[in-house]
Design a protein around this motif. Structure first.
Motif, PDB file in Angstrom:
ATOM      1  N   ILE A  31       0.877  -1.162   0.000  1.00 29.39           N
ATOM      2  CA  ILE A  31       0.000   0.000   0.000  1.00 29.39           C
ATOM      3  C   ILE A  31       0.916   1.214   0.000  1.00 29.39           C
ATOM      4  CG2 ILE A  31      -1.760   1.260   1.278  1.00 29.39           C
ATOM      5  CD1 ILE A  31      -2.545  -1.494   2.480  1.00 29.39           C
ATOM      6  N   GLU A  32       0.856   1.985  -1.073  1.00 32.16           N
ATOM      7  CA  GLU A  32       1.766   3.107  -1.242  1.00 32.16           C
ATOM      8  C   GLU A  32       0.995   4.417  -1.280  1.00 32.16           C
ATOM      9  OE1 GLU A  32       3.995   2.302  -4.753  1.00 32.16           O
ATOM     10  OE2 GLU A  32       4.881   0.486  -3.935  1.00 32.16           O
ATOM     11  N   TYR A  33       1.591   5.428  -0.660  1.00 35.21           N
ATOM     12  CA  TYR A  33       1.020   6.767  -0.636  1.00 35.21           C
ATOM     13  C   TYR A  33       2.036   7.716  -1.249  1.00 35.21           C
ATOM     14  CZ  TYR A  33      -1.969   4.552   2.824  1.00 35.21           C
ATOM     15  OH  TYR A  33      -2.831   3.709   3.460  1.00 35.21           O
ATOM     16  N   PRO A  34       1.637   8.561  -2.203  1.00 36.78           N
ATOM     17  CA  PRO A  34       2.583   9.498  -2.816  1.00 36.78           C
ATOM     18  C   PRO A  34       3.152  10.530  -1.847  1.00 36.78           C
ATOM     19  CG  PRO A  34       0.612   9.288  -4.156  1.00 36.78           C
ATOM     20  CD  PRO A  34       0.349   8.577  -2.859  1.00 36.78           C
ATOM     21  N   SER A  35       2.446  10.805  -0.752  1.00 37.06           N
ATOM     22  CA  SER A  35       2.941  11.790   0.216  1.00 37.06           C
ATOM     23  C   SER A  35       2.364  11.487   1.588  1.00 37.06           C
ATOM     24  CB  SER A  35       2.543  13.208  -0.206  1.00 37.06           C
ATOM     25  OG  SER A  35       1.148  13.390  -0.051  1.00 37.06           O
ATOM     26  N   ASN A  36       2.978  12.088   2.617  1.00 37.09           N
ATOM     27  CA  ASN A  36       2.490  11.906   3.986  1.00 37.09           C
ATOM     28  C   ASN A  36       1.094  12.492   4.170  1.00 37.09           C
ATOM     29  OD1 ASN A  36       4.780  10.585   4.803  1.00 37.09           O
ATOM     30  ND2 ASN A  36       5.790  12.450   5.490  1.00 37.09           N
ATOM     31  N   GLU A  37       0.808  13.612   3.466  1.00 42.84           N
ATOM     32  CA  GLU A  37      -0.526  14.200   3.571  1.00 42.84           C
ATOM     33  C   GLU A  37      -1.590  13.230   3.064  1.00 42.84           C
ATOM     34  OE1 GLU A  37       1.787  16.086   1.669  1.00 42.84           O
ATOM     35  OE2 GLU A  37       2.008  17.985   2.710  1.00 42.84           O
ATOM     36  N   LEU A  38      -1.282  12.550   1.962  1.00 42.91           N
ATOM     37  CA  LEU A  38      -2.250  11.591   1.427  1.00 42.91           C
ATOM     38  C   LEU A  38      -2.384  10.369   2.322  1.00 42.91           C
ATOM     39  CD1 LEU A  38      -1.623  11.737  -2.410  1.00 42.91           C
ATOM     40  CD2 LEU A  38      -3.559  12.614  -1.133  1.00 42.91           C
ATOM     41  N   GLU A  39      -1.326   9.982   2.986  1.00 42.38           N
ATOM     42  CA  GLU A  39      -1.422   8.858   3.913  1.00 42.38           C
ATOM     43  C   GLU A  39      -2.374   9.194   5.057  1.00 42.38           C
ATOM     44  OE1 GLU A  39       1.326   5.708   6.405  1.00 42.38           O
ATOM     45  OE2 GLU A  39       2.283   7.322   5.296  1.00 42.38           O
ATOM     46  N   ASP A  40      -2.321  10.426   5.535  1.00 43.75           N
ATOM     47  CA  ASP A  40      -3.238  10.852   6.593  1.00 43.75           C
ATOM     48  C   ASP A  40      -4.687  10.834   6.121  1.00 43.75           C
ATOM     49  OD1 ASP A  40      -1.087  11.268   8.278  1.00 43.75           O
ATOM     50  OD2 ASP A  40      -1.012  13.435   7.923  1.00 43.75           O
ATOM     51  N   ILE A  41      -4.918  11.255   4.889  1.00 36.88           N
ATOM     52  CA  ILE A  41      -6.279  11.338   4.355  1.00 36.88           C
ATOM     53  C   ILE A  41      -6.793   9.976   3.913  1.00 36.88           C
ATOM     54  CG2 ILE A  41      -7.702  12.340   2.513  1.00 36.88           C
ATOM     55  CD1 ILE A  41      -5.696  14.743   2.549  1.00 36.88           C
ATOM     56  N   GLY A  43      -5.550   6.801   4.689  1.00 35.88           N
ATOM     57  CA  GLY A  43      -5.068   5.653   5.453  1.00 35.88           C
ATOM     58  C   GLY A  43      -6.116   4.580   5.662  1.00 35.88           C
ATOM     59  N   ARG A  44      -7.290   4.951   6.056  1.00 38.15           N
ATOM     60  CA  ARG A  44      -8.344   3.967   6.349  1.00 38.15           C
ATOM     61  C   ARG A  44      -8.772   3.176   5.111  1.00 38.15           C
ATOM     62  NH1 ARG A  44     -14.205   5.411   7.921  1.00 38.15           N
ATOM     63  NH2 ARG A  44     -15.054   3.357   8.320  1.00 38.15           N
ATOM     64  N   PRO A  45      -8.958   3.835   3.941  1.00 43.59           N
ATOM     65  CA  PRO A  45      -9.332   3.054   2.764  1.00 43.59           C
ATOM     66  C   PRO A  45      -8.128   2.558   1.963  1.00 43.59           C
ATOM     67  CG  PRO A  45      -9.624   5.345   2.256  1.00 43.59           C
ATOM     68  CD  PRO A  45      -9.187   5.265   3.701  1.00 43.59           C
ATOM     69  N   LEU A  46      -6.971   2.436   2.611  1.00 46.38           N
ATOM     70  CA  LEU A  46      -5.793   1.800   2.011  1.00 46.38           C
ATOM     71  C   LEU A  46      -5.331   2.470   0.722  1.00 46.38           C
ATOM     72  CD1 LEU A  46      -6.940  -1.878   2.616  1.00 46.38           C
ATOM     73  CD2 LEU A  46      -5.577  -0.417   4.116  1.00 46.38           C
ATOM     74  N   SER A  47      -5.211   3.763   0.743  1.00 50.85           N
ATOM     75  CA  SER A  47      -4.706   4.632  -0.330  1.00 50.85           C
ATOM     76  C   SER A  47      -5.679   4.827  -1.482  1.00 50.85           C
ATOM     77  CB  SER A  47      -3.352   4.162  -0.859  1.00 50.85           C
ATOM     78  OG  SER A  47      -3.490   3.113  -1.795  1.00 50.85           O
ATOM     79  N   VAL A  48      -6.925   4.413  -1.324  1.00 50.64           N
ATOM     80  CA  VAL A  48      -7.916   4.544  -2.397  1.00 50.64           C
ATOM     81  C   VAL A  48      -8.961   5.586  -1.990  1.00 50.64           C
ATOM     82  CG1 VAL A  48      -9.671   3.325  -3.721  1.00 50.64           C
ATOM     83  CG2 VAL A  48      -7.576   2.143  -3.061  1.00 50.64           C
ATOM     84  N   PRO A  49      -9.100   6.687  -2.762  1.00 53.40           N
ATOM     85  CA  PRO A  49     -10.114   7.689  -2.422  1.00 53.40           C
ATOM     86  C   PRO A  49     -11.508   7.184  -2.759  1.00 53.40           C
ATOM     87  CG  PRO A  49      -8.992   8.302  -4.438  1.00 53.40           C
ATOM     88  CD  PRO A  49      -8.326   7.064  -3.931  1.00 53.40           C
ATOM     89  N   LEU A  50     -12.287   6.861  -1.738  1.00 50.28           N
ATOM     90  CA  LEU A  50     -13.628   6.304  -1.938  1.00 50.28           C
ATOM     91  C   LEU A  50     -14.740   7.315  -1.740  1.00 50.28           C
ATOM     92  CD1 LEU A  50     -13.365   2.891  -0.069  1.00 50.28           C
ATOM     93  CD2 LEU A  50     -13.384   3.296  -2.520  1.00 50.28           C
ATOM     94  N   PHE A  51     -14.479   8.345  -0.962  1.00 51.42           N
ATOM     95  CA  PHE A  51     -15.547   9.245  -0.557  1.00 51.42           C
ATOM     96  C   PHE A  51     -15.302  10.666  -1.075  1.00 51.42           C
ATOM     97  CE2 PHE A  51     -14.933   6.032   2.765  1.00 51.42           C
ATOM     98  CZ  PHE A  51     -16.150   5.376   2.660  1.00 51.42           C
ATOM     99  N   GLN A  52     -16.382  11.372  -1.351  1.00 53.90           N
ATOM    100  CA  GLN A  52     -16.280  12.750  -1.825  1.00 53.90           C
ATOM    101  C   GLN A  52     -15.536  13.615  -0.808  1.00 53.90           C
ATOM    102  OE1 GLN A  52     -20.045  14.508  -2.767  1.00 53.90           O
ATOM    103  NE2 GLN A  52     -19.168  16.491  -3.233  1.00 53.90           N
ATOM    104  N   GLU A  53     -15.737  13.352   0.459  1.00 51.62           N
ATOM    105  CA  GLU A  53     -15.063  14.131   1.501  1.00 51.62           C
ATOM    106  C   GLU A  53     -13.547  13.989   1.395  1.00 51.62           C
ATOM    107  OE1 GLU A  53     -17.562  12.015   2.013  1.00 51.62           O
ATOM    108  OE2 GLU A  53     -19.173  13.358   2.653  1.00 51.62           O
ATOM    109  N   GLN A  54     -13.069  12.816   1.009  1.00 51.78           N
ATOM    110  CA  GLN A  54     -11.635  12.622   0.842  1.00 51.78           C
ATOM    111  C   GLN A  54     -11.119  13.430  -0.349  1.00 51.78           C
ATOM    112  OE1 GLN A  54     -11.923   8.376   0.611  1.00 51.78           O
ATOM    113  NE2 GLN A  54     -10.974   8.140   2.627  1.00 51.78           N
TER     114      GLN A  54
END
Length: 66
Positions: A31-41, A43-54
């Motif tokens: 599970i890879e994150y391009p940046s630490n900010e994205l890991e924070d956002i 993290g729960r869905p394992l690097s996949v943006p699932l929600f509009q809020e994300q």
């Protein structure tokens, strides 16, 4: 349960993000994150943006100049 419901909507399936999430959940790859900010956002869905809020949080926190 929220992620399971979100992952079967047409957007994630058509956007081909359901399979990366499932592979990450099953431990079939890193599970890879391009940046630490994205890991924070994302993290729960394992690097996949699932929600509009994300998506909104990424826009506000990671790419504010756009």
């Amino acid at each position: 349960m929220v992620i399971e419901i979100a992952i079967v909507r047409p957007g994630p399936i058509q956007g081909d993000i359901a399979h990366p999430y499932l592979r990450g959940r099953n431990g079939e790859g890193p599970i890879e994150y391009p940046s630490n900010e994205l890991e924070d956002i994302l993290g729960r869905p394992l690097s996949v943006p699932l929600f509009q809020e994300q998506a909104m949080k990424i826009k506000i926190d990671v790419i504010p100049e756009l």
